[in-house]
Design an enzyme around this catalytic site. Structure first.
Site, PDB file in Angstrom:
ATOM      1  N   HIS A   1     -38.836 -73.871 -18.392  1.00  0.00           N
ATOM      2  CA  HIS A   1     -40.064 -73.367 -18.096  1.00  0.00           C
ATOM      3  C   HIS A   1     -40.314 -72.152 -19.402  1.00  0.00           C
ATOM      4  O   HIS A   1     -40.160 -71.066 -18.907  1.00  0.00           O
ATOM      5  CB  HIS A   1     -40.145 -72.828 -16.531  1.00  0.00           C
TER       6      HIS A   1
ATOM      7  N   ASN B   1     -27.123 -76.680 -13.922  1.00  0.00           N
ATOM      8  CA  ASN B   1     -28.781 -76.275 -14.469  1.00  0.00           C
ATOM      9  C   ASN B   1     -29.035 -75.350 -14.513  1.00  0.00           C
ATOM     10  O   ASN B   1     -28.693 -74.883 -13.076  1.00  0.00           O
ATOM     11  CB  ASN B   1     -29.509 -77.167 -13.101  1.00  0.00           C
TER      12      ASN B   1
ATOM     13  N   ASP C   1     -42.182 -77.454 -18.743  1.00  0.00           N
ATOM     14  CA  ASP C   1     -43.696 -76.770 -18.421  1.00  0.00           C
ATOM     15  C   ASP C   1     -43.701 -75.672 -19.098  1.00  0.00           C
ATOM     16  O   ASP C   1     -42.713 -74.837 -19.128  1.00  0.00           O
ATOM     17  CB  ASP C   1     -44.083 -76.594 -16.968  1.00  0.00           C
TER      18      ASP C   1
ATOM     19  N   GLU D   1     -28.866 -72.998 -11.245  1.00  0.00           N
ATOM     20  CA  GLU D   1     -29.776 -71.056 -11.385  1.00  0.00           C
ATOM     21  C   GLU D   1     -28.483 -70.393 -10.180  1.00  0.00           C
ATOM     22  O   GLU D   1     -28.385 -69.968  -9.456  1.00  0.00           O
ATOM     23  CB  GLU D   1     -30.643 -70.891 -10.139  1.00  0.00           C
TER      24      GLU D   1
ATOM     25  N   GLU E   1     -36.510 -79.209 -17.037  1.00  0.00           N
ATOM     26  CA  GLU E   1     -37.621 -78.959 -15.964  1.00  0.00           C
ATOM     27  C   GLU E   1     -38.874 -78.348 -16.553  1.00  0.00           C
ATOM     28  O   GLU E   1     -39.873 -77.328 -16.665  1.00  0.00           O
ATOM     29  CB  GLU E   1     -37.975 -77.703 -14.929  1.00  0.00           C
TER      30      GLU E   1
END
Ligand code: G2I
Length: 686
Positions: free
Chosen positions: A254, A217, A284, A174, A282
């Protein structure tokens, strides 16, 4: 395995050194047989768990794991059943691993790492350099030299601790700003070290563990038109152009209820085209709509360098967004609709499957096998379990193994003074192997009498499991359910009689160790004669198990002990490489393996690691942390990446289930106390 021949002693074992003649014999005419493409094999293979289904296309399916939940049985059961990759959710972050300067704590992440290792799961390392979850002592550094040395030391110390245990590292997480700038976000690293901190981190990471994959990432980089995506893309392009080490880009994914942007696949393929692997790291999705999960998984399946998907937690109640129920299992651990959608989408489109089967998948990213190998061996894991109906079993031998539906399924020969038959056992992980029930297959239609050296695989075009074994002929049985020991059909033969070429060359040897492997068009049947010859027959995928009429010598050696028996042929995942292993008897009288590669099962074989001083697997390149219980590394099988007829093995972290023997054991060959152990490669380049 060899049948009833004398185990050679030091006196009669001849040293290697005979001329090895590897014959690339042109196949005899295939007659009228037209190559029938595999009927979309992987599309026919429907596993019931996420990890097993993903493995069908050479991918992984992972989850974030919290160390504190490993003791929750419901949580651990789902974790062990469904996932083959694990990301510690918080345990590898700086505020856990180096809370105060120079004082490292790996205990929480080690708990996850050891759980993963004992369940055959790989690990993603998350994360080394991130502005968040950063202890105050780091964010308050203002001197560039101090911060650079603190950052490098952190990366090096953490990576060293996990060397060889982590598949990929999120080296930097990030670092890009939200919004339209397309530049780095403000952080202590950016503010004190400037733009170069990301490059510095990657260079340090490569030096610390050259074998680990190094990833950048980030979130909100899934939309190809977003300025943030383009900023990261420019960085990766620049790194690749200048040789800054980077291997992969992680897309956190996400998502809101709508799921991925419609151009997500374009984003994945555009990054992949720069020469990096891409991964969904990751995942979701708010409210977990099935369609949104399907679209996400499909985007990955359609990009050959998209190597795996990780969801960010197991049950909704485990999620950092638990109020949005974004995961695949509800709070009670029940599968949600999105689970089935994900499983189905992992089956791939037929176009993807066909391309993969043809071996075209991402050849550019091929991780070719190294030219030398080193291994660590387990102790003896599986020993005979005689019962009242099978009282005299002395050895368990010649294992064949697949990992399917969350369990290892092992088939093996049982040896006793009265001869050979077959046994089956299954278990979830290797620590359970010794306590698994032994099911004797003479109770099935396979029957009693001489049956030995099994090989198991799923023949996807027919949706049937095959067990190939020797009976004096090359025989097979089929079963719709691998876990049902009573489901095997009576033996049938591949050949009406021993092929002429074998009869003419076998001398005083034995016809043993039948082995089948298929590519997208053809199936090949290998066998050995304990007399220095490896034979190969061929048929089409459509005709299998019939049509094996054209038999040739695939390899031969004037020293029969140098090319003895137990041949294995595998496809190396993500490459166009096939691997041939053949068991030899060494100058010390002990068993060991030689290796060759080719670009087709019917191709000509080039030596890889094939000498006693550079063996594929021999006592001299195996360490035995649990004690040197054997000096023989004998007949066995690789742990495959999938379970179908393509016999695909991973290119990395190879494991080989083998038979070993107490070096002090003496007596008749058929009553020797063979046991099974597991080799794990210790010099994997990736
Ligand atoms: O924020 C979602 C993810 C975004 N990408 C990077 C990931 O590392 C990040 O994961 C989340 C974890 O899922 C949360 O579990 O990162 C959060 C921190 O930024 C994690 O939250 C933290 C809480 O902030 C702490 O108060 C808590 O002690 O979780 C800790 C352990 O439960």
């Amino acid at each position: 395995m060899s049948w009833l021949h004398q185990f050679p002693t030091r006196r009669n074992a001849r040293p290697l050194g005979g001329t090895v003649l590897l014959v690339a014999t042109a196949l005899l005419a295939t007659g009228t047989a037209t190559a029938v493409p595999a009927a979309e094999p992987a599309a026919d293979v429907r596993a019931t768990t996420l990890g097993a289904q993903a493995a069908q296309s050479g991918r992984y399916f992972g989850t974030a794991v919290a160390a504190g939940k490993l003791g929750d049985t419901a949580y651990a059961n789902i974790l062990n059943r469904e996932f083959n990759m694990v990301t510690p959710e918080n345990e590898l972050k700086w505020d856990t691993t180096e809370r105060s300067r120079g004082s490292f704590d790996f205990a929480p992440a080690d708990r996850i790492a050891s759980h993963a290792a004992s369940h055959g799961q790989r690990l993603r390392g998350h994360t080394l350099v991130w502005h968040s979850q950063l202890p105050g002592w780091v964010s308050s550094i203002t001197d560039a030299n101090t911060l650079r040395s603190v950052m490098n030391n952190h990366i090096t110390t953490v990576m060293n601790h996990y060397k060889g245990k982590i598949h990929s590292w999120d080296v930097v997480n990030e670092a890009f700003a939200d919004g339209g700038s397309g530049t780095h976000r403000a952080s202590v690293f950016q503010n004190v070290l400037g733009d170069g901190f990301i490059e510095q981190a990657f260079r340090t990471a490569r030096t610390a563990d050259p074998a680990a994959k190094l990833c950048y990432n980030d979130y909100n980089i899934e939309n190809w038109s977003a300025a943030k995506t383009q900023g990261v893309y420019r960085m990766v392009r620049d790194f690749k152009a200048r040789g800054v080490p980077i291997d992969c880009v992680g897309f956190q994914a996400h998502f809101g209820t709508g799921g991925p942007p419609s151009n997500f696949q374009t984003t994945l393929s555009s990054f992949a085209a720069l020469g990096v692997d891409v991964q969904i790291t990751e995942l979701d999705i708010a409210q977990a709509p099935s369609a949104a999960y399907t679209n996400t998984v499909r985007a990955c399946m359609n990009v050959s360098r998209c190597t795996g998907i990780t969801v960010w937690g197991i049950r909704d109640s485990d999620s950092w967004r638990s109020g949005e129920n974004p995961l695949l299992f509800d709070g009670n651990g029940n599968k949600k609709a999105a689970f089935q959608a994900t499983l189905t989408a992992l089956g791939g489109s037929s176009a993807t499957v066909a391309a993969r089967t043809a071996g075209t998948r991402s050849a550019a990213s091929a991780a070719a096998l190294p030219g030398s190998f080193s291994w660590s061996s387990s102790g003896s894991l599986i020993a005979p379990k005689p019962d009242s109906a099978h009282p005299g079993i002395a050895g368990i031998k010649d294992p064949s193994v697949v990992h399917y539906n969350g369990r290892y399924h092992v088939f093996a020969s049982t040896a006793s003074a009265s001869g050979y038959n077959l046994v089956y056992l299954n278990f979830t992980d290797w620590s359970q192997a010794g306590s698994a029930t032994h099911h004797y297959l003479d109770r099935s239609a396979i029957g009693t009498g001489y049956r030995a050296a099994p090989q198991v695989f799923y023949y996807a075009p027919q949706r049937l499991w095959y067990l190939v074994y020797q009976t004096g002929n090359a025989s097979f049985s089929t079963n719709p359910d691998i876990s049902d020991p009573n489901g095997w059909s009576a033996p049938r033969h591949f050949y009406s009689a021993m092929p002429d070429i074998i009869r003419q060359n076998i001398g005083n040897g034995y016809w043993v160790d039948m082995w089948v492997i298929c590519d997208s068009s053809n199936c090949y049947l290998f066998s050995s004669d304990d007399n220095g010859h490896l034979y190969r027959s061929q048929t089409t995928v459509g005709q299998f198990p019939g049509g094996f009429t054209n038999t040739v010598i695939a390899a031969q050696d004037s020293n029969r002990y140098a090319l003895f028996e137990a041949a294995n042929v595998y496809k190396v995942q993500d490459s166009n490489q096939y691997l041939l292993l053949v068991e030899a008897i060494g100058s010390d009288g002990k068993r060991w393996f030689r290796s060759w590669t080719a670009n087709s099962p019917g191709g000509s074989w080039t030596a890889l690691a094939a000498s006693e001083s550079n063996p594929f697997a021999r006592a001299n390149n195996v360490t035995f942390p649990a004690g040197a219980w054997t000096r023989d590394i004998s007949h066995g099988e690789m742990i495959r990446a999938g379970y179908d007829q393509t016999l695909t093995i991973p290119g990395c972290r190879l494991q080989y289930l083998y038979q070993g023997l107490d070096p002090g054991a003496t007596g008749d060959y058929n009553t020797l106390p063979w046991r099974l152990g597991l080799l794990t490669q210790t010099n994997s380049p990736c």
